[in-house]
Design a protein around this motif. Structure first.
Motif, PDB file in Angstrom:
ATOM      1  N   GLN A 226       0.863  -1.220   0.042  1.00  0.00           N
ATOM      2  CA  GLN A 226      -0.107   0.032   0.016  1.00  0.00           C
ATOM      3  C   GLN A 226       0.878   1.317   0.017  1.00  0.00           C
ATOM      4  N   LEU A 227       1.800   1.207   0.912  1.00  0.00           N
ATOM      5  CA  LEU A 227       2.758   2.343   0.918  1.00  0.00           C
ATOM      6  C   LEU A 227       3.523   2.599  -0.444  1.00  0.00           C
ATOM      7  N   ILE A 228       3.990   1.659  -1.135  1.00  0.00           N
ATOM      8  CA  ILE A 228       4.531   1.585  -2.444  1.00  0.00           C
ATOM      9  C   ILE A 228       3.703   2.301  -3.429  1.00  0.00           C
ATOM     10  N   ALA A 229       2.399   1.733  -3.299  1.00  0.00           N
ATOM     11  CA  ALA A 229       1.489   2.158  -4.424  1.00  0.00           C
ATOM     12  C   ALA A 229       1.147   3.644  -4.561  1.00  0.00           C
ATOM     13  N   ASP A 230       0.972   4.129  -3.215  1.00  0.00           N
ATOM     14  CA  ASP A 230       0.579   5.611  -3.179  1.00  0.00           C
ATOM     15  C   ASP A 230       1.857   6.398  -2.864  1.00  0.00           C
ATOM     16  N   GLY A 231       2.969   5.790  -3.009  1.00  0.00           N
ATOM     17  CA  GLY A 231       4.052   6.946  -3.039  1.00  0.00           C
ATOM     18  C   GLY A 231       4.670   7.222  -1.663  1.00  0.00           C
ATOM     19  N   ARG A 232       4.109   6.651  -0.489  1.00  0.00           N
ATOM     20  CA  ARG A 232       4.567   6.948   0.672  1.00  0.00           C
ATOM     21  C   ARG A 232       5.972   6.218   1.397  1.00  0.00           C
ATOM     22  N   PHE A 233       6.145   4.975   0.525  1.00  0.00           N
ATOM     23  CA  PHE A 233       7.339   4.473   0.753  1.00  0.00           C
ATOM     24  C   PHE A 233       8.476   5.060   0.251  1.00  0.00           C
ATOM     25  N   ASP A 234       8.349   5.475  -0.758  1.00  0.00           N
ATOM     26  CA  ASP A 234       9.575   6.247  -1.159  1.00  0.00           C
ATOM     27  C   ASP A 234       9.687   7.796  -0.550  1.00  0.00           C
ATOM     28  N   GLN A 235       8.715   8.303  -0.091  1.00  0.00           N
ATOM     29  CA  GLN A 235       8.596   9.530   0.698  1.00  0.00           C
ATOM     30  C   GLN A 235       9.201   9.356   1.966  1.00  0.00           C
ATOM     31  N   ILE A 236       8.937   8.286   2.594  1.00  0.00           N
ATOM     32  CA  ILE A 236       9.729   7.962   3.911  1.00  0.00           C
ATOM     33  C   ILE A 236      11.092   7.770   3.751  1.00  0.00           C
ATOM     34  N   PHE A 237      11.461   6.849   2.753  1.00  0.00           N
ATOM     35  CA  PHE A 237      12.981   6.740   2.494  1.00  0.00           C
ATOM     36  C   PHE A 237      13.431   8.027   2.107  1.00  0.00           C
TER      37      PHE A 237
END
Length: 282
Positions: A226-237
């Motif tokens: 879910q985080l990858i799909a909505d861009g939050r994974f990249d943002q957190i990284f």
């Protein structure tokens, strides 16, 4: 304890018992805990409430693997992968830190910087003995690549060996190098982060879950996706790592690339969205 708002009191919660390392002050573990919380929150609408507990015991890697298999003292850990861990536990094959663990920069005696700055080939670099932990996945990669590796039992012990000139450099993840240079410099004033080189090999750090609780793994993988799909994974990284990447000038270093023959065939090397590339300026 974090619970989904409005969930009935007394309803069953998914209980994650995380290893003691999540309590350490270095940035890698703070980042991992931040990502874990975000993924579990992202899964709450589907899976309901959850609880995070910390294991009361600090354990070396071998003991941690043994306890993870039982799932009593601890049922979740984020670790550099190995075939043994992937066989014995449930791996979630999404690199927690987008594979940045695979970029290694060295701690050295500062007076030797010129020696490292002059290195232009991998063969030259291999002539300089390095230090690494006996149980570390990276150690096997260095040995396979033909490096002269002095092995130690602990990070503190390896720093003592470096100070005693038992080897020339101590490759670390970028956050480890900065954290440890600050931590050990008071007792080893000559300790510095080497400024010109980096070594890279694919070395994913995954979340691992005890084999007896597959729901916990399924839920966490769903949350990460879910985080990858909505861009939050990249943002957190990027929120967490960009400052470190800039601080150590990763994009301007000479990078020596090694193969990692120890990776499982199931490693998602082809999924570019999972991996950080410092030279991709898109």
């Amino acid at each position: 304890m974090l619970a989904l708002p409005g969930r009935p009191q007394g309803a069953a919660r998914d209980v994650y018992v995380i290893d003691h390392n999540f309590s350490r002050p270095d940035s890698r573990d703070r980042y991992t805990l931040l990502l874990l919380n975000a993924a579990l929150e992202a899964s709450s609408a589907r899976y309901g409430a959850y609880e995070l507990r910390r294991s009361p015991l600090g354990m070396e890697r071998d003991r941690l693997l043994s306890e993870m298999k039982k799932g009593e003292l601890v049922n979740l850990s984020a670790q550099i992968t190995s075939q043994e861990w992937e066989r014995g536990l449930i791996p979630i094959r999404i690199p927690v830190d987008k594979g940045i663990s695979g970029y290694r920069i060295s701690l050295i005696t500062g007076s030797k910087q010129a020696q490292f700055s002059a290195i232009t080939t991998l063969e030259q670099l291999k002539r300089l003995p390095l230090g690494a932990g006996r149980q570390w996945s990276s150690t096997a990669v260095f040995l396979h690549a033909g490096f002269d590796v002095a092995q130690g039992n602990s990070t503190a012990g390896l720093h003592s060996m470096l100070a005693a000139h038992r080897f020339e450099h101590f490759p670390r993840g970028i956050e480890e190098a900065l954290f440890e240079q600050a931590a050990y410099a008071p007792t080893f004033p000559g300790l510095e982060v080497e400024r010109s080189l980096a070594i890279y090999f694919p070395l994913p750090r995954y979340f691992f879950v005890t084999p007896g609780q597959p729901r916990l793994a399924e839920r966490l993988e769903y949350g990460l996706r879910q985080l990858i799909a909505d861009g939050r994974f990249d943002q957190i990284f990027h929120d967490f790592y960009d400052e470190l990447i800039d601080k150590i000038n990763l994009r301007k270093r000479r990078v020596f690339r090694l193969d990692n023959p120890l990776l499982s065939p199931q490693t998602p090397l082809a999924n570019k969205a999972y991996w950080y590339d410092p030279f991709d300026h898109k």
